[in-house]
Design a protein around this motif. Structure first.
Motif, short mmCIF file in Angstrom:
data_model
loop_
_atom_site.label_atom_id
_atom_site.label_comp_id
_atom_site.label_asym_id
_atom_site.label_seq_id
_atom_site.Cartn_x
_atom_site.Cartn_y
_atom_site.Cartn_z
N MET A 1 7.68 -11.74 6.67
CA MET A 1 7.99 -10.34 6.99
C MET A 1 7.92 -9.47 5.73
O MET A 1 7.42 -8.34 5.79
CB MET A 1 9.38 -10.25 7.62
CG MET A 1 9.44 -10.83 9.02
SD MET A 1 11.00 -10.60 9.87
CE MET A 1 12.09 -11.65 8.95
N THR B 1 1.74 -3.38 4.29
CA THR B 1 1.65 -2.05 4.92
C THR B 1 2.01 -0.94 3.95
O THR B 1 1.52 0.18 4.08
CB THR B 1 2.54 -1.96 6.17
OG1 THR B 1 3.88 -2.27 5.82
CG2 THR B 1 2.06 -2.90 7.25
N LEU B 2 2.89 -1.27 2.95
CA LEU B 2 3.25 -0.28 1.94
C LEU B 2 2.28 -0.26 0.76
O LEU B 2 2.46 0.50 -0.18
CB LEU B 2 4.67 -0.55 1.43
CG LEU B 2 5.79 -0.38 2.46
CD1 LEU B 2 7.11 -0.87 1.88
CD2 LEU B 2 5.90 1.08 2.88
N TYR C 1 4.28 -8.84 5.04
CA TYR C 1 3.72 -7.83 5.95
C TYR C 1 4.18 -6.43 5.54
O TYR C 1 3.38 -5.49 5.51
CB TYR C 1 4.13 -8.14 7.39
CG TYR C 1 3.66 -7.08 8.35
CD1 TYR C 1 2.32 -7.00 8.71
CD2 TYR C 1 4.54 -6.15 8.88
CE1 TYR C 1 1.88 -6.01 9.57
CE2 TYR C 1 4.11 -5.15 9.74
CZ TYR C 1 2.77 -5.09 10.09
OH TYR C 1 2.33 -4.11 10.94
N SER C 2 5.47 -6.30 5.22
CA SER C 2 5.98 -4.98 4.79
C SER C 2 5.29 -4.52 3.51
O SER C 2 4.90 -3.35 3.40
CB SER C 2 7.49 -5.04 4.56
OG SER C 2 8.16 -5.33 5.75
N ASN C 3 5.18 -5.41 2.54
CA ASN C 3 4.52 -5.05 1.28
C ASN C 3 3.05 -4.72 1.50
O ASN C 3 2.50 -3.83 0.84
CB ASN C 3 4.67 -6.18 0.27
CG ASN C 3 6.08 -6.30 -0.25
OD1 ASN C 3 6.88 -5.36 -0.16
ND2 ASN C 3 6.42 -7.45 -0.78
#
Length: 164
Positions: free
Chosen positions: A108, A115-116, A111-113
Motif C-alpha cells: 500500500m 501515485t504521489l 502504491y501511495s508513493n
C-alpha cells in the motif's frame, strides 16, 4: 508412504477398513491402556490423535490425526493427517501472518508513493525481503518435516499394527 516428492507440508493418507468405527476405536483404546508410554493416544468421537511423548518428543516430532468416517457395509474410511506439534504450527502461522501483513502494508505504501510520484525503492525492497522470508519459512518447514520423517514412519507403522 513416499514423502520425498511431496510439496505439501502436512502429509495425508486414506485407508479403508472393513470394520465399524466402534471396533477401531476400541482397538486404539486397548492399545493406549496396554502399550508402553512412548506415545499418547487420544480418542474423541470419530477423531484419534496419536503423538509422541516423553523422551521421544522433540520440537520436530510429528503427530498423526485420524478421522474415522462410516462407510457402507459396516466399513470405515480413515483419513490420516500428519502434522507438526501444534505449538510449532501456531508459531509458523503467526510468522506467515506477520510477513503477509508487512508485505501488504508496504504494498500500500508503494502504491501511495507511486501515485504521489515519490521514490518507492524502499517499499519494493522490503516487499522483496518479505518474499524471501516466505521462501525461508517454507524451507525451514521442509527441514523440520524431514527431521521428523523417521518418527512419522514409526507412527504409521504403529497405526497399521493397531488396526490389523
Amino acid at each position: 508412504m513416499n514423502t520425498e516428492n511431496e510439496i505439501r507440508l502436512r502429509l495425508r493418507f486414506y485407508k479403508d477398513v472393513s470394520e465399524p468405527i466402534s471396533v477401531i476405536k476400541e482397538k486404539f483404546q486397548e492399545h493406549r491402556d496396554r502399550q508402553p508410554h512412548d506415545y499418547s493416544v487420544k480418542v474423541n468421537d470419530e477423531h484419534i490423535w496419536f503423538h509422541f511423548k516423553g523422551e521421544k518428543k522433540h520440537y520436530w516430532s510429528p503427530h498423526l490425526h485420524l478421522e474415522l468416517e462410516s462407510k457402507e457395509e459396516n466399513g470405515t474410511h480413515i483419513r490420516g493427517l500428519f502434522g507438526p506439534d501444534s505449538t510449532l504450527w501456531t508459531l509458523f502461522m503467526f510468522l506467515h501472518f506477520v510477513v503477509a501483513g508487512i508485505f501488504t502494508i508496504f504494498g500500500m505504501f508503494a502504491y501511495s508513493n507511486y501515485t504521489l510520484k515519490v521514490p518507492l525503492i524502499t517499499d519494493i525492497v522490503i516487499m522483496f525481503i518479505m518474499v524471501i522470508i516466505w521462501f525461508l519459512l517454507y524451507v525451514i518447514a521442509r527441514q523440520i518435516r524431514e527431521k521428523g520423517h523417521d518418527q512419522m514412519n514409526e507412527l504409521e507403522q504403529a497405526f497399521l499394527k493397531i488396526i490389523n
